[in-house]
Every structure is written in structure tokens, then in C-alpha cells.
Design a protein around this motif. Structure first.
Motif, PDB file in Angstrom:
ATOM      1  N   VAL A 142       0.839  -1.195   0.000  1.00 27.41           N
ATOM      2  CA  VAL A 142       0.000   0.000   0.000  1.00 27.41           C
ATOM      3  C   VAL A 142       0.877   1.250   0.000  1.00 27.41           C
ATOM      4  CG1 VAL A 142      -1.709   1.343   1.291  1.00 27.41           C
ATOM      5  CG2 VAL A 142      -1.906  -1.136   1.176  1.00 27.41           C
ATOM      6  N   PHE A 143       1.884   1.252   0.849  1.00 26.18           N
ATOM      7  CA  PHE A 143       2.795   2.402   0.921  1.00 26.18           C
ATOM      8  C   PHE A 143       3.491   2.631  -0.417  1.00 26.18           C
ATOM      9  CE2 PHE A 143       3.608   1.968   5.792  1.00 26.18           C
ATOM     10  CZ  PHE A 143       2.293   2.350   6.024  1.00 26.18           C
ATOM     11  N   MET A 144       3.956   1.540  -1.046  1.00 24.11           N
ATOM     12  CA  MET A 144       4.654   1.674  -2.315  1.00 24.11           C
ATOM     13  C   MET A 144       3.703   2.101  -3.437  1.00 24.11           C
ATOM     14  SD  MET A 144       7.794   1.363  -1.920  1.00 24.11           S
ATOM     15  CE  MET A 144       8.160   1.425  -3.664  1.00 24.11           C
ATOM     16  N   THR A 145       2.448   1.673  -3.353  1.00 16.99           N
ATOM     17  CA  THR A 145       1.456   2.110  -4.338  1.00 16.99           C
ATOM     18  C   THR A 145       1.304   3.623  -4.283  1.00 16.99           C
ATOM     19  OG1 THR A 145       0.220   0.027  -4.231  1.00 16.99           O
ATOM     20  CG2 THR A 145      -0.965   1.957  -5.043  1.00 16.99           C
ATOM     21  N   ILE A 146       1.238   4.160  -3.086  1.00 18.70           N
ATOM     22  CA  ILE A 146       1.121   5.611  -2.910  1.00 18.70           C
ATOM     23  C   ILE A 146       2.358   6.311  -3.465  1.00 18.70           C
ATOM     24  CG2 ILE A 146       1.053   7.463  -1.191  1.00 18.70           C
ATOM     25  CD1 ILE A 146      -0.611   5.563   0.560  1.00 18.70           C
ATOM     26  N   SER A 147       3.529   5.785  -3.166  1.00 17.21           N
ATOM     27  CA  SER A 147       4.779   6.406  -3.616  1.00 17.21           C
ATOM     28  C   SER A 147       4.886   6.424  -5.135  1.00 17.21           C
ATOM     29  CB  SER A 147       5.984   5.665  -3.013  1.00 17.21           C
ATOM     30  OG  SER A 147       5.988   5.784  -1.604  1.00 17.21           O
TER      31      SER A 147
END
Length: 254
Positions: free
Chosen positions: A179-184
Motif C-alpha cells: 500500500v505504501f509503495m502504491t502511494i509512492s
């Protein structure tokens, strides 16, 4: 970061066959990330220069990784620790704004060294980890991972090293990290639009790589469930350490 609108011939080096090869490579690297939560993106960006011209590498890599992480998030939806998202998201938004305003004029050459030492100490030094717990914040992690991600590769392990320490379930670690990497990666899309990168010229290549990434995420998620929890957490820590050492050495050598 001066990209131009690319023609299909400018963006690809080896014709139609390379498109299918890149689709397969995208599948394999996404599968790797689906199992361990990271590593696939680094391997992919190391391979892309063989098949794509420099101007196409970062946009194509970013779009493919967005598909890989977003699909991994969906396939592991029930394990995502959503309570951590608001803090990370707010930090990410601030990181994007400040990076576009200020970081373009700052020398980021040695940032990977700092990231590398932080990851190693945070994973293996109980004293350092205890001290950092007082200051670690998902606001800061979001700011650094997304903000620096505009200019410096391999910032994803920043969050993963903290999640590995805080969450004890392998599925929660991988799912929340995705999820964090999707946002980034999603934050990079406006940048690609601003610099004028044309997806139309790369439509077949990008489509095949996105399909490969999604299938790879699905297969990787299934394989992850067959590995013991403690064993996978240990492997993630070991791979993070090797990656951190590589980051440090690459800066020193270059």
C-alpha cells in the motif's frame, strides 16, 4: 529529468520481441516482490536499460511498479494494516510538494548511504532500534519514502524495515508495504505527465508489463502463503541487509 515525447522506435531498442520479453521479466520480478515484499523493482530497473532507451526507463518502471504494488495490495487486502495509512499518506503528500520545490537543487548523491546504514542498524541493532522507536513516525517515513523516491531509487525498504520490526505477521508486512509503495509510485504520475512522457508510443510494452506484473503479484501471493511466517520474516531481513550493503557500495564505487 528532461523527458521528451517518445516515438515507439525511440523508446524500444529491439523491436516487437523485446515487448514480450519485458512482459515475462515483469511477471518474474513482480512474483519475487509478491513473495518477499520488495526486490522486484530493483531487479527490473537493472534490466530495463537492456531493452529501453534512458528516457523511457523511469516512466515505464514507475507504471509497472504501480501495477505490481497495487495488485499485490488487492490480493492481500485483508492483511493491510489500514490504521497506518493516514499518517503515511500525509507524510507522502508533504514529501512530494517539498521535493518538487526544493530537492531538485540539493545533492542527493549520498542519501542512499544514509538509507543503507539506517536499514542495517534498524534491523540488527537492538539499541539503535530502541532509540529510533522514540522518533520513528509514519509521517516521516511517508515523507522520506515518497519525497526522496522522486530522485533516489530504493526508498521502499525504509518503510519495510520499520514494518518488519513492528508487525509480526509476514502477510501484514508485505500487504501494508505494498500500500505504501502504491502511494509512492502513484505520486510520480503527475511528474510523468508534466515532463511530457507519452504512453501512447509505449502502449503495447506497458500493457504487457502491467499484465505480467499483475499475474506475478497473484502467483507471488499464493507462494508466500506456503512459506513459514518466521522463515519469511528472517529472509526479508537478510535480503534488506544485502540490499542496504549494495546501496552503500554502489555510491562509494561510483
Amino acid at each position: 529529468m528532461d523527458f521528451l515525447v517518445l516515438s515507439a522506435d525511440d523508446a524500444r531498442k529491439d523491436g516487437l520481441a523485446s515487448e514480450y520479453i519485458l512482459g515475462l521479466i515483469s511477471f518474474l520480478t513482480s512474483l519475487l516482490a509478491g513473495v518477499f515484499g520488495f526486490g522486484g523493482g530493483m531487479l527490473l530497473i537493472a534490466i530495463l536499460p537492456i531493452y529501453l532507451t534512458p528516457a523511457a526507463i523511469i516512466p515505464v518502471h514507475g507504471i509497472t511498479q504501480l501495477a505490481s504494488n497495487a495488485s499485490r495490495m488487492i490480493f492481500s487486502w485483508e492483511h493491510v494494516q489500514w490504521n497506518l495509512l493516514p499518517k503515511f499518506l500525509m507524510g507522502s503528500l508533504l514529501g512530494v510538494v517539498l521535493s518538487l520545490l526544493f530537492l531538485s537543487s540539493i545533492n542527493t548523491e549520498f542519501i542512499p548511504i544514509a538509507i543503507g546504514f539506517y536499514i542495517i542498524l534498524n534491523i540488527w541493532s537492538a539499541t539503535f532500534a530502541k532509540i529510533m522507536t522514540r522518533y520513528e513516525s509514519y509521517y516521516i517515513i511517508g515523507f522520506l519514502q515518497t519525497g526522496l523516491g522522486m530522485f533516489v531509487g530504493a526508498t521502499g525498504p525504509l518503510a519495510l524495515s520499520v514494518l518488519t520490526k513492528e508487525l509480526k505477521c509476514k502477510d501484514e508486512v508485505v500487504a501494508t508495504s505494498s500500500v505504501f509503495m502504491t502511494i509512492s509510485h502513484l505520486a510520480k504520475v503527475p511528474v510523468f505527465i508534466t515532463i511530457g512522457f507519452s504512453l501512447k508510443s509505449m502502449s503495447v510494452t506497458v500493457l504487457l508489463m502491467v499484465i505480467g506484473a499483475i499475474i506475478g503479484s497473484f502467483v507471488g501471493t499464493k507462494l508466500r502463503n506456503k512459506i513459514a511466517n518466521k522463515a519469511l520474516i528472517w529472509v526479508i531481513k537478510a535480503l534488506l541487509t544485502l540490499m542496504a550493503i549494495r546501496m552503500i557500495i554502489m555510491v562509494i564505487v561510483n
